[in-house]
Design an enzyme around this catalytic site. Structure first.
Site, PDB file in Angstrom:
ATOM      1  N   LYS A 194     -19.978  30.206 -59.167  1.00 15.98           N
ATOM      2  CA  LYS A 194     -20.644  30.936 -60.245  1.00 15.98           C
ATOM      3  C   LYS A 194     -22.076  31.273 -59.835  1.00 15.98           C
ATOM      4  CE  LYS A 194     -23.053  30.029 -63.840  1.00 15.98           C
ATOM      5  NZ  LYS A 194     -23.933  31.217 -63.800  1.00 15.98           N
ATOM      6  N   GLU A 202     -29.176  20.303 -55.209  1.00 15.51           N
ATOM      7  CA  GLU A 202     -30.412  20.776 -54.570  1.00 15.51           C
ATOM      8  C   GLU A 202     -31.288  21.245 -55.714  1.00 15.51           C
ATOM      9  OE1 GLU A 202     -31.004  20.650 -51.377  1.00 15.51           O
ATOM     10  OE2 GLU A 202     -28.994  20.281 -50.608  1.00 15.51           O
ATOM     11  N   CYS A 258     -37.642  26.846 -53.944  1.00 18.62           N
ATOM     12  CA  CYS A 258     -37.640  25.434 -54.341  1.00 18.62           C
ATOM     13  C   CYS A 258     -38.547  24.601 -53.442  1.00 18.62           C
ATOM     14  CB  CYS A 258     -36.223  24.902 -54.309  1.00 18.62           C
ATOM     15  SG  CYS A 258     -35.435  25.229 -52.744  1.00 18.62           S
ATOM     16  N   GLU A 301     -43.096  21.999 -61.286  1.00 17.28           N
ATOM     17  CA  GLU A 301     -42.797  23.225 -60.549  1.00 17.28           C
ATOM     18  C   GLU A 301     -43.120  24.440 -61.431  1.00 17.28           C
ATOM     19  OE1 GLU A 301     -38.586  23.801 -59.815  1.00 17.28           O
ATOM     20  OE2 GLU A 301     -39.125  24.121 -57.724  1.00 17.28           O
TER      21      GLU A 301
HETATM   22  P1  NAD Z   1     -30.967  26.846 -63.568  1.00 20.76           P
HETATM   23  O1  NAD Z   1     -30.762  25.396 -63.347  1.00 20.76           O
HETATM   24  O2  NAD Z   1     -31.288  27.314 -64.920  1.00 20.76           O
HETATM   25  O3  NAD Z   1     -29.667  27.673 -63.150  1.00 20.76           O
HETATM   26  C1  NAD Z   1     -29.004  27.465 -61.937  1.00 20.76           C
HETATM   27  C2  NAD Z   1     -27.539  27.774 -62.137  1.00 20.76           C
HETATM   28  O4  NAD Z   1     -27.001  26.826 -63.042  1.00 20.76           O
HETATM   29  C3  NAD Z   1     -27.261  29.169 -62.728  1.00 20.76           C
HETATM   30  O5  NAD Z   1     -26.111  29.697 -62.134  1.00 20.76           O
HETATM   31  C4  NAD Z   1     -27.004  28.843 -64.185  1.00 20.76           C
HETATM   32  O6  NAD Z   1     -26.187  29.792 -64.833  1.00 20.76           O
HETATM   33  C5  NAD Z   1     -26.285  27.511 -64.076  1.00 20.76           C
HETATM   34  N1  NAD Z   1     -26.295  26.692 -65.280  1.00 20.76           N
HETATM   35  C6  NAD Z   1     -27.207  26.675 -66.277  1.00 20.76           C
HETATM   36  N2  NAD Z   1     -26.818  25.811 -67.239  1.00 20.76           N
HETATM   37  C7  NAD Z   1     -25.645  25.263 -66.837  1.00 20.76           C
HETATM   38  C8  NAD Z   1     -24.762  24.296 -67.393  1.00 20.76           C
HETATM   39  N3  NAD Z   1     -24.987  23.724 -68.570  1.00 20.76           N
HETATM   40  N4  NAD Z   1     -23.655  23.971 -66.692  1.00 20.76           N
HETATM   41  C9  NAD Z   1     -23.403  24.516 -65.500  1.00 20.76           C
HETATM   42  N5  NAD Z   1     -24.182  25.456 -64.931  1.00 20.76           N
HETATM   43  C10 NAD Z   1     -25.304  25.820 -65.590  1.00 20.76           C
HETATM   44  O7  NAD Z   1     -32.033  27.236 -62.484  1.00 20.76           O
HETATM   45  P2  NAD Z   1     -32.554  28.703 -62.123  1.00 20.76           P
HETATM   46  O8  NAD Z   1     -33.472  29.095 -63.215  1.00 20.76           O
HETATM   47  O9  NAD Z   1     -31.433  29.601 -61.808  1.00 20.76           O
HETATM   48  O10 NAD Z   1     -33.311  28.438 -60.734  1.00 20.76           O
HETATM   49  C11 NAD Z   1     -34.587  27.929 -60.670  1.00 20.76           C
HETATM   50  C12 NAD Z   1     -34.583  26.445 -60.352  1.00 20.76           C
HETATM   51  O11 NAD Z   1     -33.709  26.167 -59.255  1.00 20.76           O
HETATM   52  C13 NAD Z   1     -35.905  25.930 -59.940  1.00 20.76           C
HETATM   53  O12 NAD Z   1     -36.198  24.748 -60.618  1.00 20.76           O
HETATM   54  C14 NAD Z   1     -35.787  25.655 -58.440  1.00 20.76           C
HETATM   55  O13 NAD Z   1     -36.580  24.696 -57.920  1.00 20.76           O
HETATM   56  C15 NAD Z   1     -34.368  25.336 -58.292  1.00 20.76           C
HETATM   57  N6  NAD Z   1     -33.896  25.719 -56.944  1.00 20.76           N
HETATM   58  C16 NAD Z   1     -33.690  24.732 -56.029  1.00 20.76           C
HETATM   59  C17 NAD Z   1     -33.278  25.053 -54.747  1.00 20.76           C
HETATM   60  C18 NAD Z   1     -33.030  23.986 -53.711  1.00 20.76           C
HETATM   61  O14 NAD Z   1     -32.535  24.277 -52.637  1.00 20.76           O
HETATM   62  N7  NAD Z   1     -33.349  22.739 -53.965  1.00 20.76           N
HETATM   63  C19 NAD Z   1     -33.077  26.385 -54.403  1.00 20.76           C
HETATM   64  C20 NAD Z   1     -33.293  27.354 -55.371  1.00 20.76           C
HETATM   65  C21 NAD Z   1     -33.706  26.998 -56.636  1.00 20.76           C
END
Ligand code: NAD
Length: 491
Positions: free
Chosen positions: A177, A252, A286, A385
């Site tokens: 997804k 991650e 990230c 962050e």
């Molecule tokens: P997010 O956690 O809101 O969303 C990430 C994914 O999770 C999306 O596909 C979203 O639709 C899904 N999601 C949201 N709620 C969910 C649920 N209840 N159940 C299952 N899936 C769900 O994060 P974001 O806003 O997309 O990305 C930003 C964040 O991601 C930042 O905090 C960043 O640090 C982190 N990030 C980490 C890395 C890494 O490698 N560690 C890389 C990129 C981003």
């Protein structure tokens, strides 16, 4: 541009016909609609992935056979690199050269895991020496099963590659997804995989919201493993959901990574890497080194030089030549980053540069590259962050103080140190409590090397051979030698 779900080798609308809008962050124009998967769609996708794993024989193929598909996907991505990079720019906002780099990396990731899939054939088992000579034993690796992959919006195709490539190489089948704000290139990945003749059900892509489609993946009993990249709070929900069925999880998550610059560093080199560490991809990284600690001897000169260079960054639509900073990914992200800057000011920080919507940009989610000084150590700006082009910078006096400040965080994803003294740099690198440490640079990322965080930055490692291990189980097979007698009940 694709708009339907890719399930069991077929394109299909959502069960209830719902869609969501795709918006170009540079213009705020809605230019496309994509299917919003329901729990019912996810169920069909997971069942297809289950069948492909349990009955159709994907895990039974040799590594070399699976590698052929992976290499074909890599070639398919490269054949359409510029077109896919363009989609990434209009979906995510990043400058075209960065998108182009991501797409090339994504192709490279499929090639790399093709190589590791082939190696699985060469090392099918590891003999184990046992303390009882009547037995022989070996350990074998097997794929975990159906992997649910959930990814964020900051590197849409690359994050998909980081999960899909090792999972398929290991012999797992996948339900992926993408993030709802950036689903276009994941659908192209499905189209490319389809063209390679990948068997139906091996890779399924369900676009849709986290709360419906994402939640349905993590709750589904047919999913054996969840691989997630995204925010801490969602990561925490995933662990809780996975705990119910003891699903395997790798996470991650975010970071607030430090960059320690000693006063023997070359100021221009330090400025270059500090900027790359926080302004690349609009700071939506990230591992961004968003907390910079500079030794007192060069602090004032370095900050002045950093501001001078930061002001020169060309802001604009990622399709424009020479642009180094595009818009943030969405209205919501823009609002959150602006709110974080306001909160930092209220907490006593000084905006040394940026902090505003750039002049002449009344449309698009643009924000000036921002440098905050005097940020209190207990403020949210220093501790949490921001996920935008916002740098916090502070002076320090001793190495001991720098290490203490660097490690004083609930996160531990990355850390960087710059010094001409190699011994000191190695000492500081060893002292950092972080999963990724850069010496004399910040951010370069290689498919071959492990990627992941300490503390609240996550669990497990992606990339390299560690990324493959994420999708493998270990089985011991122990044999009692023919002709030997056990003699416990029957003497
Ligand atoms: P997010 O956690 O809101 O969303 C990430 C994914 O999770 C999306 O596909 C979203 O639709 C899904 N999601 C949201 N709620 C969910 C649920 N209840 N159940 C299952 N899936 C769900 O994060 P974001 O806003 O997309 O990305 C930003 C964040 O991601 C930042 O905090 C960043 O640090 C982190 N990030 C980490 C890395 C890494 O490698 N560690 C890389 C990129 C981003």
């Amino acid at each position: 541009m694709r708009s339907e779900l890719y399930i069991d080798g077929k394109w299909t609308p959502a069960a209830n016909g719902r869609t969501f809008d795709v918006v170009n962050p540079a213009t705020e124009e809605m230019f496309h609609k994509i299917a919003a998967a329901t729990a019912e769609d996810v169920d069909v996708a997971v069942k297809a992935a289950r069948r492909a794993f349990d009955k159709d024989g994907w895990p039974k193929l040799s590594g070399a056979q699976r590698a052929k598909y992976l290499r074909a996907i890599a070639d398919g991505i490269r054949a359409r690199q510029a077109e896919i990079a363009l989609l990434e720019v209009i979906d995510n906002g990043k400058p075209f050269p960065e998108a182009d780099w991501d797409i090339a990396d994504a192709a490279g990731c499929f090639d790399f895991y093709a190589g590791l899939a082939e190696q699985l054939d060469n090392n099918p088992e590891e003999p184990i020496a046992l303390s009882d000579g009547r037995f022989t034993s070996k350990a074998v690796k097997e794929p975990i099963g159906v992997a649910g992959a959930i990814i964020p919006w900051n590197y849409p195709l690359l994050m998909a590659a980081w999960k899909v490539a090792p999972a398929l190489a290991a012999g797992c089948t996948v339900v992926l997804k993408p993030a709802e704000v950036t689903s276009l290139t994941a659908l192209e990945l499905a189209a490319i995989a389809d063209e390679t003749g990948l068997p139906p059900g091996v890779l399924n892509i369900v676009t849709g919201s986290g709360s419906i489609a994402g939640q349905a993946i993590i709750d589904h009993k047919g999913v054996d493993k969840i691989a997630f990249t995204g925010s801490g709070p969602v990561g925490s929900k995933i662990m809780a959901a996975a705990a119910r069925d003891i699903k395997r999880v790798s996470l991650e998550l975010g970071g607030k990574s430090p960059f320690v610059v000693f006063d023997d560093a070359d100021i221009d080199e330090a400025v270059e890497w500090i900027m790359f560490g926080i302004f690349w991809n609009q700071g939506q990284v990230c591992s961004a080194t968003s907390r910079v600690l500079v030794q007192e001897g060069i602090y004032d000169r370095l900050v002045a030089r950093l501001i001078e260079e930061t002001k020169k960054i060309k802001i604009g639509n990622g399709l424009e030549e020479g642009v180094l900073l595009g818009p943030l990914v969405s209205k919501r992200q823009h609002e959150q980053v602006v709110a974080a800057i306001e909160a930092a000011k209220a907490a006593g920080a000084t905006v040394a540069c940026g902090g505003m919507r750039p002049e002449g940009f009344d449309k698009g989610y643009y924000l000036e590259p921002t440098i905050l000084t005097g940020v209190p150590l207990d403020s949210d700006a220093w501790r949490d962050e921001i996920f935008g082009p916002v740098l916090c910078i502070r002076p320090f006096s001793t190495e001991e103080e720098a290490i203490e400040l660097a490690n004083d965080s609930r996160f531990g994803l990355a850390a960087a140190v710059m010094s001409k003294d190699d011994v000191r740099a190695e000492r500081v690198a060893a002292a950092f409590r972080a999963g990724i440490v850069w010496i004399n640079c910040s951010q370069p990322t290689f498919t071959e090397a492990p990627w992941g965080g300490y503390k609240e930055s996550g669990i497990g490692r992606e990339l390299g051979r560690w990324g493959l291990e994420n999708y493998l189980e270990t089985k011991q097979i122990t044999r009692f030698a023919t002709g030997e007698k056990w003699g416990w009940y029957i003497k």
